[in-house]
Scaffold this motif. Structure first.
Motif, short mmCIF file in Angstrom:
data_model
loop_
_atom_site.label_atom_id
_atom_site.label_comp_id
_atom_site.label_asym_id
_atom_site.label_seq_id
_atom_site.Cartn_x
_atom_site.Cartn_y
_atom_site.Cartn_z
N GLY A 110 16.27 53.35 53.04
CA GLY A 110 16.71 51.98 53.31
C GLY A 110 15.77 50.95 52.70
O GLY A 110 14.59 51.23 52.46
N PRO A 111 16.27 49.74 52.46
CA PRO A 111 15.49 48.73 51.76
C PRO A 111 14.24 48.27 52.51
O PRO A 111 13.24 47.91 51.89
N ASP A 112 14.27 48.29 53.83
CA ASP A 112 13.10 47.83 54.58
C ASP A 112 11.89 48.74 54.39
O ASP A 112 10.75 48.30 54.50
N ALA A 113 12.14 50.00 54.06
CA ALA A 113 11.03 50.93 53.79
C ALA A 113 10.37 50.62 52.45
O ALA A 113 9.29 51.15 52.16
N PHE A 114 10.98 49.73 51.67
CA PHE A 114 10.47 49.38 50.35
C PHE A 114 10.03 47.91 50.29
O PHE A 114 10.30 47.22 49.31
N CYS A 115 9.39 47.46 51.34
CA CYS A 115 8.77 46.11 51.39
C CYS A 115 9.76 44.98 51.19
O CYS A 115 9.43 43.97 50.59
N ARG A 116 10.96 45.12 51.66
CA ARG A 116 12.00 44.13 51.39
C ARG A 116 11.58 42.70 51.74
O ARG A 116 11.91 41.76 51.01
N SER A 117 10.87 42.52 52.81
CA SER A 117 10.48 41.16 53.21
C SER A 117 9.52 40.51 52.21
O SER A 117 9.33 39.30 52.23
N GLU A 118 8.95 41.30 51.30
CA GLU A 118 7.99 40.78 50.32
C GLU A 118 8.55 40.74 48.90
O GLU A 118 7.81 40.42 47.96
N TRP A 119 9.82 41.10 48.72
CA TRP A 119 10.38 41.13 47.37
C TRP A 119 10.38 39.74 46.75
O TRP A 119 10.60 38.74 47.43
N PRO A 120 10.21 39.71 45.44
CA PRO A 120 10.37 38.43 44.74
C PRO A 120 11.81 37.93 44.92
O PRO A 120 12.75 38.73 45.06
N THR A 121 11.98 36.64 44.91
CA THR A 121 13.29 36.02 45.12
C THR A 121 14.34 36.57 44.16
O THR A 121 15.49 36.76 44.55
N VAL A 122 13.95 36.82 42.94
CA VAL A 122 14.92 37.29 41.94
C VAL A 122 15.55 38.62 42.38
O VAL A 122 16.73 38.86 42.13
N LEU A 123 14.78 39.47 43.06
CA LEU A 123 15.34 40.74 43.53
C LEU A 123 16.31 40.51 44.68
O LEU A 123 17.36 41.15 44.75
N GLU A 124 15.96 39.64 45.58
CA GLU A 124 16.87 39.32 46.69
C GLU A 124 18.17 38.72 46.15
O GLU A 124 19.26 39.03 46.64
N ASP A 125 18.06 37.87 45.13
CA ASP A 125 19.26 37.28 44.53
C ASP A 125 20.13 38.36 43.87
O ASP A 125 21.36 38.34 43.98
N ARG A 126 19.50 39.30 43.18
CA ARG A 126 20.25 40.41 42.57
C ARG A 126 20.98 41.21 43.64
O ARG A 126 22.13 41.60 43.47
N ARG A 127 20.31 41.43 44.77
CA ARG A 127 20.91 42.21 45.84
C ARG A 127 22.10 41.47 46.45
O ARG A 127 23.14 42.07 46.72
N LYS A 128 21.97 40.19 46.64
CA LYS A 128 23.08 39.42 47.19
C LYS A 128 24.28 39.45 46.25
O LYS A 128 25.42 39.60 46.70
N THR A 129 24.04 39.32 44.97
CA THR A 129 25.12 39.38 43.98
C THR A 129 25.79 40.74 44.01
O THR A 129 27.02 40.84 43.99
N LEU A 130 25.01 41.79 44.08
CA LEU A 130 25.54 43.15 44.13
C LEU A 130 26.40 43.34 45.38
O LEU A 130 27.51 43.87 45.30
N HIS A 131 25.92 42.86 46.50
CA HIS A 131 26.68 43.02 47.75
C HIS A 131 27.96 42.20 47.75
O HIS A 131 28.99 42.68 48.25
N ARG A 132 27.91 41.02 47.18
CA ARG A 132 29.14 40.21 47.08
C ARG A 132 30.18 40.94 46.24
O ARG A 132 31.37 40.93 46.57
N ARG A 133 29.75 41.57 45.18
CA ARG A 133 30.68 42.31 44.31
C ARG A 133 31.32 43.47 45.08
O ARG A 133 32.53 43.69 44.99
N LEU A 134 30.53 44.20 45.85
CA LEU A 134 31.07 45.32 46.62
C LEU A 134 32.02 44.81 47.71
O LEU A 134 33.11 45.36 47.90
#
Length: 187
Positions: free
Chosen positions: A108-132
């Protein structure tokens, strides 16, 4: 003139995924990946300025690879029920074919320091989830049933095998297909 890079980002992320599979998400550090590929730690920091950046890239690459394949299956022509069954089967087969990356998704993403990700990664994830989400809605029928058939049930079926680091049995295929067909009616 700078020296050419000895390792691609994909090679470094493959090494990180192997570390996850062997020792868990907490073992992924910039130094551990550097040791795994015999690269100087300093060169790693040119690619990944922090552990969070490395972990975030590993998560995003894995999630993108998985979801892009799933969406491609769902976009095929044919009846909704058949496409959902194929999508459920895709999840099981993807986990078999990509055992190290399946361990990343299992953590899961929280095991990979999700709260500390650069904004660009969070934005990529949101875009990916919207597509799904858009794809799930476009499937037609009750979204909660489609989601259960495509996400919840296949994840549950493979989870215990991944957690035990055991082979996913062939019987898993029939289980997820039968469940998908039971949950999603024909068009």
């Amino acid at each position: 003139m700078p020296r050419p890079a000895r390792f691609t980002v994909d090679q470094l992320l493959d090494a990180a995924a192997s570390i996850v599979a062997a020792d868990g998400a907490a073992a992924v550090t910039v130094s551990a990946v550097a040791r795994a590929v015999d690269a100087p730690s300093g060169s790693m920091y040119h690619r990944f300025p922090s552990r969070a950046a490395l972990c975030g890239e590993l998560w995003m690459r894995t999630e993108e690879r998985f979801q892009n394949g799933l969406i491609a299956v769902l976009e095929r022509s044919g009846e909704r029920q058949d496409r959902v069954a194929a999508g459920a089967l895709y999840t099981v087969q993807w986990c078999r074919d990509h055992a190290d990356e399946a361990q990343v998704l299992l953590a899961g993403p929280d095991a990979f320091c999700r709260s500390e990700w650069p904004t660009v990664l969070e934005d990529r994830r949101k875009t990916l989830h919207r597509r799904l989400i858009r794809q799930l809605r476009d499937m037609g029928g009750p979204v909660d049933r489609v989601t259960a058939a495509l996400v919840d049930i296949p994840s549950a079926v493979v989870r215990r095998h991944l957690a035990a680091r055991s082979r996913i049995p062939a019987t898993a295929d029939g289980i997820v297909v039968d469940c998908a067909r039971a949950l999603v009616p024909r068009d």
